[in-house]
Structure formats: structure tokens, C-alpha cells
Design a protein around this motif. Sequence first.
Motif, PDB file in Angstrom:
ATOM      1  N   VAL A 122      10.201  83.711 -28.131  1.00 33.03           N
ATOM      2  CA  VAL A 122       8.832  84.357 -28.012  1.00 33.03           C
ATOM      3  C   VAL A 122       8.264  85.030 -26.797  1.00 33.03           C
ATOM      4  CG1 VAL A 122       6.309  83.778 -28.392  1.00 33.03           C
ATOM      5  CG2 VAL A 122       7.798  82.849 -29.965  1.00 33.03           C
ATOM      6  N   PRO A 123       8.749  84.597 -25.577  1.00 32.87           N
ATOM      7  CA  PRO A 123       8.344  85.238 -24.456  1.00 32.87           C
ATOM      8  C   PRO A 123       8.815  86.678 -24.385  1.00 32.87           C
ATOM      9  CG  PRO A 123       9.140  83.167 -23.720  1.00 32.87           C
ATOM     10  CD  PRO A 123       9.165  83.271 -25.255  1.00 32.87           C
ATOM     11  N   TRP A 124      10.078  87.037 -25.235  1.00 36.40           N
ATOM     12  CA  TRP A 124      10.589  88.453 -25.282  1.00 36.40           C
ATOM     13  C   TRP A 124      10.093  88.836 -26.839  1.00 36.40           C
ATOM     14  CZ3 TRP A 124      12.636  84.047 -23.283  1.00 36.40           C
ATOM     15  CH2 TRP A 124      13.069  84.302 -22.100  1.00 36.40           C
ATOM     16  N   GLY A 125       9.378  88.322 -27.431  1.00 31.16           N
ATOM     17  CA  GLY A 125       8.893  88.822 -28.671  1.00 31.16           C
ATOM     18  C   GLY A 125       8.185  90.184 -28.678  1.00 31.16           C
ATOM     19  N   ALA A 126       8.294  91.219 -29.786  1.00 33.73           N
ATOM     20  CA  ALA A 126       7.961  92.358 -29.775  1.00 33.73           C
ATOM     21  C   ALA A 126       8.153  93.146 -28.461  1.00 33.73           C
ATOM     22  CB  ALA A 126       6.268  92.458 -29.948  1.00 33.73           C
ATOM     23  N   LEU A 127       9.432  92.883 -27.732  1.00 31.33           N
ATOM     24  CA  LEU A 127       9.561  93.443 -26.542  1.00 31.33           C
ATOM     25  C   LEU A 127       8.701  92.880 -25.538  1.00 31.33           C
ATOM     26  CD1 LEU A 127      10.824  97.040 -27.548  1.00 31.33           C
ATOM     27  CD2 LEU A 127      12.015  94.856 -27.746  1.00 31.33           C
ATOM     28  N   ALA A 128       8.310  91.938 -25.363  1.00 27.79           N
ATOM     29  CA  ALA A 128       7.573  91.004 -24.050  1.00 27.79           C
ATOM     30  C   ALA A 128       6.518  91.651 -23.775  1.00 27.79           C
ATOM     31  CB  ALA A 128       8.652  91.278 -23.110  1.00 27.79           C
ATOM     32  N   PRO A 129       5.309  92.012 -24.385  1.00 29.09           N
ATOM     33  CA  PRO A 129       4.076  92.385 -23.893  1.00 29.09           C
ATOM     34  C   PRO A 129       3.256  91.126 -23.357  1.00 29.09           C
ATOM     35  CG  PRO A 129       3.879  92.167 -26.442  1.00 29.09           C
ATOM     36  CD  PRO A 129       5.277  92.037 -26.322  1.00 29.09           C
ATOM     37  N   GLY A 130       3.563  89.839 -23.991  1.00 31.96           N
ATOM     38  CA  GLY A 130       2.897  88.661 -23.525  1.00 31.96           C
ATOM     39  C   GLY A 130       3.445  88.491 -22.146  1.00 31.96           C
ATOM     40  N   THR A 131       4.489  88.477 -21.755  1.00 32.86           N
ATOM     41  CA  THR A 131       5.097  88.210 -20.478  1.00 32.86           C
ATOM     42  C   THR A 131       4.630  89.329 -19.645  1.00 32.86           C
ATOM     43  OG1 THR A 131       7.197  87.265 -21.351  1.00 32.86           O
ATOM     44  CG2 THR A 131       7.363  88.263 -19.241  1.00 32.86           C
ATOM     45  N   LEU A 132       4.384  90.622 -19.936  1.00 29.74           N
ATOM     46  CA  LEU A 132       3.837  91.733 -19.236  1.00 29.74           C
ATOM     47  C   LEU A 132       2.345  91.376 -18.852  1.00 29.74           C
ATOM     48  CD1 LEU A 132       4.109  94.587 -18.104  1.00 29.74           C
ATOM     49  CD2 LEU A 132       3.372  95.408 -20.155  1.00 29.74           C
ATOM     50  N   VAL A 133       1.564  90.742 -19.898  1.00 27.72           N
ATOM     51  CA  VAL A 133       0.225  90.524 -19.595  1.00 27.72           C
ATOM     52  C   VAL A 133       0.238  89.288 -18.296  1.00 27.72           C
ATOM     53  CG1 VAL A 133      -1.920  89.295 -20.355  1.00 27.72           C
ATOM     54  CG2 VAL A 133      -0.638  91.147 -21.913  1.00 27.72           C
ATOM     55  N   ALA A 134       1.029  88.237 -18.647  1.00 24.11           N
ATOM     56  CA  ALA A 134       1.083  87.335 -17.310  1.00 24.11           C
ATOM     57  C   ALA A 134       1.479  88.097 -15.986  1.00 24.11           C
ATOM     58  CB  ALA A 134       2.271  86.234 -17.935  1.00 24.11           C
ATOM     59  N   SER A 135       2.282  89.042 -16.162  1.00 21.05           N
ATOM     60  CA  SER A 135       2.845  89.679 -15.085  1.00 21.05           C
ATOM     61  C   SER A 135       1.544  90.368 -14.491  1.00 21.05           C
ATOM     62  CB  SER A 135       3.979  90.573 -15.105  1.00 21.05           C
ATOM     63  OG  SER A 135       4.267  91.545 -13.947  1.00 21.05           O
ATOM     64  N   GLU A 136       0.975  90.934 -15.042  1.00 20.38           N
ATOM     65  CA  GLU A 136      -0.361  92.066 -14.550  1.00 20.38           C
ATOM     66  C   GLU A 136      -1.457  91.020 -13.881  1.00 20.38           C
ATOM     67  OE1 GLU A 136      -1.212  94.573 -17.899  1.00 20.38           O
ATOM     68  OE2 GLU A 136       0.382  95.871 -17.422  1.00 20.38           O
ATOM     69  N   LEU A 137      -1.693  89.850 -14.765  1.00 25.34           N
ATOM     70  CA  LEU A 137      -2.522  88.951 -14.296  1.00 25.34           C
ATOM     71  C   LEU A 137      -2.478  88.382 -13.123  1.00 25.34           C
ATOM     72  CD1 LEU A 137      -3.828  87.477 -17.673  1.00 25.34           C
ATOM     73  CD2 LEU A 137      -5.272  89.399 -16.385  1.00 25.34           C
ATOM     74  N   THR A 138      -1.262  88.015 -12.733  1.00 24.99           N
ATOM     75  CA  THR A 138      -0.620  87.075 -11.416  1.00 24.99           C
ATOM     76  C   THR A 138      -0.328  87.899 -10.418  1.00 24.99           C
ATOM     77  OG1 THR A 138       1.478  86.496 -12.588  1.00 24.99           O
ATOM     78  CG2 THR A 138      -0.434  85.088 -13.411  1.00 24.99           C
ATOM     79  N   GLY A 139       0.347  88.880 -10.598  1.00 25.46           N
ATOM     80  CA  GLY A 139       1.064  89.772  -9.561  1.00 25.46           C
ATOM     81  C   GLY A 139       2.533  89.216  -9.492  1.00 25.46           C
ATOM     82  N   VAL A 140       2.944  88.644 -10.300  1.00 22.46           N
ATOM     83  CA  VAL A 140       4.574  88.266 -10.268  1.00 22.46           C
ATOM     84  C   VAL A 140       5.325  89.268 -11.150  1.00 22.46           C
ATOM     85  CG1 VAL A 140       6.292  86.593 -11.155  1.00 22.46           C
ATOM     86  CG2 VAL A 140       3.784  85.748 -10.213  1.00 22.46           C
ATOM     87  N   ASP A 141       6.229  89.762 -10.388  1.00 18.33           N
ATOM     88  CA  ASP A 141       6.891  90.861 -10.790  1.00 18.33           C
ATOM     89  C   ASP A 141       7.504  90.679 -12.240  1.00 18.33           C
ATOM     90  OD1 ASP A 141       8.622  93.581 -10.463  1.00 18.33           O
ATOM     91  OD2 ASP A 141      10.115  92.027 -11.160  1.00 18.33           O
ATOM     92  N   PHE A 142       7.460  91.554 -13.137  1.00 24.88           N
ATOM     93  CA  PHE A 142       7.556  91.477 -14.607  1.00 24.88           C
ATOM     94  C   PHE A 142       9.074  90.974 -14.821  1.00 24.88           C
ATOM     95  CE2 PHE A 142       8.491  94.304 -18.713  1.00 24.88           C
ATOM     96  CZ  PHE A 142       8.190  93.011 -19.615  1.00 24.88           C
ATOM     97  N   ASP A 143      10.070  91.727 -14.168  1.00 26.02           N
ATOM     98  CA  ASP A 143      11.590  91.243 -14.309  1.00 26.02           C
ATOM     99  C   ASP A 143      11.727  89.758 -13.787  1.00 26.02           C
ATOM    100  OD1 ASP A 143      12.226  93.252 -16.285  1.00 26.02           O
ATOM    101  OD2 ASP A 143      12.903  94.701 -14.440  1.00 26.02           O
ATOM    102  N   ARG A 144      11.208  89.923 -12.404  1.00 26.95           N
ATOM    103  CA  ARG A 144      11.319  88.349 -11.933  1.00 26.95           C
ATOM    104  C   ARG A 144      10.920  87.283 -12.926  1.00 26.95           C
ATOM    105  NH1 ARG A 144       8.643  86.184  -6.272  1.00 26.95           N
ATOM    106  NH2 ARG A 144       9.703  84.090  -6.338  1.00 26.95           N
ATOM    107  N   LEU A 145       9.534  87.311 -13.427  1.00 26.23           N
ATOM    108  CA  LEU A 145       8.915  86.389 -14.329  1.00 26.23           C
ATOM    109  C   LEU A 145       9.919  86.315 -15.548  1.00 26.23           C
ATOM    110  CD1 LEU A 145       6.701  84.480 -15.384  1.00 26.23           C
ATOM    111  CD2 LEU A 145       5.476  86.744 -16.095  1.00 26.23           C
TER     112      LEU A 145
END
Length: 480
Positions: free
Chosen positions: A151-174
Motif C-alpha cells: 500500500v505505500p506504493w499504491g496508486a504510484l505512491a501518493p501517500g508516501t509523497l504526502v508524508a515526504s512533503e509534510l516531513t521534509g524527508v526525501d521522497f525516494d529516501r522515504l
Amino acid sequence: MRTVLAAVPPVLALLLLLSRRFRPASAAGAVLVLSVIVAVAAFDSAPAVVARGYGDIAPTVVEVVLILLGGTLLNRQLAAVGAHALIADWIRSFSSDRARSLLLIGLGVTPFAESVTGFGIGIVVAIPLLVGLGFGRLQAATLGLLGLVVVPWGALAPGTLVASELTGVDFDRLGMASALLSLPVFVLCGLAGLVTGCGLRTALRRFPELLWVSGMLWAGLLAAQAVAGTALAGALGSLVGAFAAVALIRWREGAWPRFGREILTVLAPYGLLLAGLLGARLLLAVLGSSTGPVASVLGSPALWLLVTCAGVPRLLGGGAGGREPFTAAVNQWWPVALTTGLFLLAGSTLTVSGMSAELARAAAGLGHPYTAVAPWIGGLGGFLTGSNTGANAMFAAGQAEAAHALGYSAATLVAVQNVSGSLLTMAAVPRVVLALELASTGRGGDGPRPEQTERRLLLRRILGVDAAVLTVLSVIALAA
């Protein structure tokens, strides 16, 4: 006192959902009302602020309910022409082994479908196949939900992208940190699936085969994450898992899948869906138009699911068109859509009012042992919202703040949030309800409606497996 009040809506949600007296939509409505009362009365949130939060989440709510509509309609159309039974027969044609068929669907087919569509649509593909393979309603629903492991990569990972944007952690690193944490999810959910479908003795005997398939899924995910990035890692890694299962079948049973004209015809709708979704996102990437309303619509699984549904009568003919599948799909869809929408609004209330952040801050007061609690906080978000995006919107920023306060790696703790929040989406009540509705469809006709006792039993089964995985994630987080 603020922490206790912030915990009241989530606790109420859990109690109502496990109760025998409340339907899921009623429970979601009660939680929403209570969350608004607590937000206004105890957290001094102006109604305008809460309403603004609803406006911000409204596009997501619309997208999710349309995705659910497209998924249920596609399922009904395919069931009307017996497509699920044909695909199940095709799987049986190259594997007569129940356990290996489960590994193929649970660690290959379902993760791939979820990676490219998201929002739990992987179960729309998997559960009818499991019913066609002879699994009972409760078994099929359980197995389908346990396949939601990427699920972290579901629909090509918008949820992971949201976490990246909210926390400043790089998208691919996360994405890579989340992939590293996912092996226990694959192994424990796969083991629970084998126990559910084949019994404990068979599951233990086939444990080496489970390790092979889950290990290859994990290796494929890591490799795809490193080479192709987060957005495509789930889809590519899932293909590796599916190939590993097919290779296992070839080695143990001596058969390869054969793609005759009939099976290619019934697989054509899935091909249209994937081609439209991936083609649109590739075009947007080439044009550099990844944001804006046009990009959101063209890249949405909702659009391509509905386009696929419109094309199914032409592709398959027969009973796939007409009013009957549409009417049945709407009747199946609206209770799930209502429950999903209400829980998303409740999650928004917890976020904009600061209740989510209050819970995270209170837990962070535990010091370093907080890291063992972090997976359970992430899981709570996934359970309440049924969405990795919603879970990360609720708790990712708070997790990152706690990591900074403790001198802990923010990337690791946000990845724990990402994986645990994603894991508990399989136990979210809208998905449990949808899973049983899909399993009730059977081979083409309507079976008996799922009872509340079945919903409670399914929810408890999934929560039990998820609790085991969260415990492992707690140990990993504490030791990291």
C-alpha cells in the motif's frame, strides 16, 4: 486532559466497529460527530477551520468514492460474463496446488493491482479469483485483504509523497526506508494467508516456498526502488513476486501458464486499465505537468477505472453491458462509499484540530521507548481513514517532530509511520465491508449478504495479523 479527549474519537471508533449493534456507516457517522464536538469544545477549533479542512479533503473523498464505484462496477461486469471463473480455471490449468496459487495471488497479483490502482482495488481483482478457486466467502475476503502488502506504493505512491512533503524527508529516501521495513509485512501476511487457506500444518510445510516468493517480492521492490524510484517500485517489485511464484510452480509442478485467446480476452479489461493509467502518467511526466486539476484527473485511477468499465461491453460483450451489472454495483458501492467518506472527514477533523498531533506529542513524552509506540500510532491512522494518504496526513508530521525531539532518524520513524499506516488500511471497516461484498458475489450471481458476525470475525482476524506485524515493527524501531 487534552490527550484523553483527543483519544476519545479513535477509541470510540474501535469500540463501535467491534460492537454488534452498529453498522459501519453508523459508527463512522458517530465518530465524525464526536470528533467535531471535541475539536470545537476542547481544542478551540473554529467551525470555519474544520469546514476548510473538509474542503481540502473533498477532492480526495470524491476520487476515492469514484474509484470504489469503478472497482465494484468492473467486478460486476466481469462476474456477469464469468470472467473470474475463467481466470481461476486458467490458474488451475498450470497449478493444481492450493498453496502456490495463494502465493501467486497474495504476493503477486494483488500487490500489482494495488500498486497501479490503489485505494484497496487490489481486492477487487483478487477476491473473485479466490472465490473461483473454491475458497469460502470468509476465507476469500481474508486472503484478499492480506494481499494488500504494498500500500505505500499504491496508486504510484501518493501517500508516501504526502508524508515526504509534510516531513521534509526525501521522497525516494522515504520509499527505500519503507521498502526495507516491508519484509516482515510480506512474510507474516503471507504466512497468515497460508494458514487461512490451507491450514497450519500445510503452511508450516510450505514456509520455505513462502520465504522464496516473499523474499523475491522484497528484493524486487528494493531493486525497483533503487533503479526506477518510489512511484514505480510497487508495480515493478510485484511483477518480480508474481514471476517468482510462477517459477516456483514451474519448478515444482512442471507447468508454465499458457495464454490462449479466451484468457487474453478476459484479461483485456485489466490491460486497458493499466495502459490508460500508466500511459497517462507517463505523458504527464514527459510534459512536465504533474500538478494541477487536469493532471489530477488524467492521472487518477478513478478516470481509468470508469473508462475501462465503459469499454468492457465492447471488449467482452454479452451480459457485461446493460442495467443489471450497474444496478448491482451501485447497491454494493454506496454503503462502502458512505462509510469511507465519513471516516475520511473524521480523519480530517482530527488533523486540522490538532488532536492527531496531541496524541503524537503525548506518546513522544515516553522518551526513546516512544519508537516502539510509533507503529501503533501509524496503524491507528490507517485503521481510521482506510487510506495511507489519510494516515500520513494525520500523523506523519507528528512522528517527524517526535523523531527530532528524541534525536532519532526522522527518515526511519516516518517510514515506520508509512508502513504501519498502510498495513492497517487492510483492517479499515470500509475495506472489510467491501471485501465481504465482493466475496458474496460468487461466480456470477449474488450470494447471501454478509452478516455482521462475519464482519466482526473478519475484522478480528485481520487485526490479529496486523497486531503481530506491528509488534515486529515495534521491535525493529526500538532497536534501530
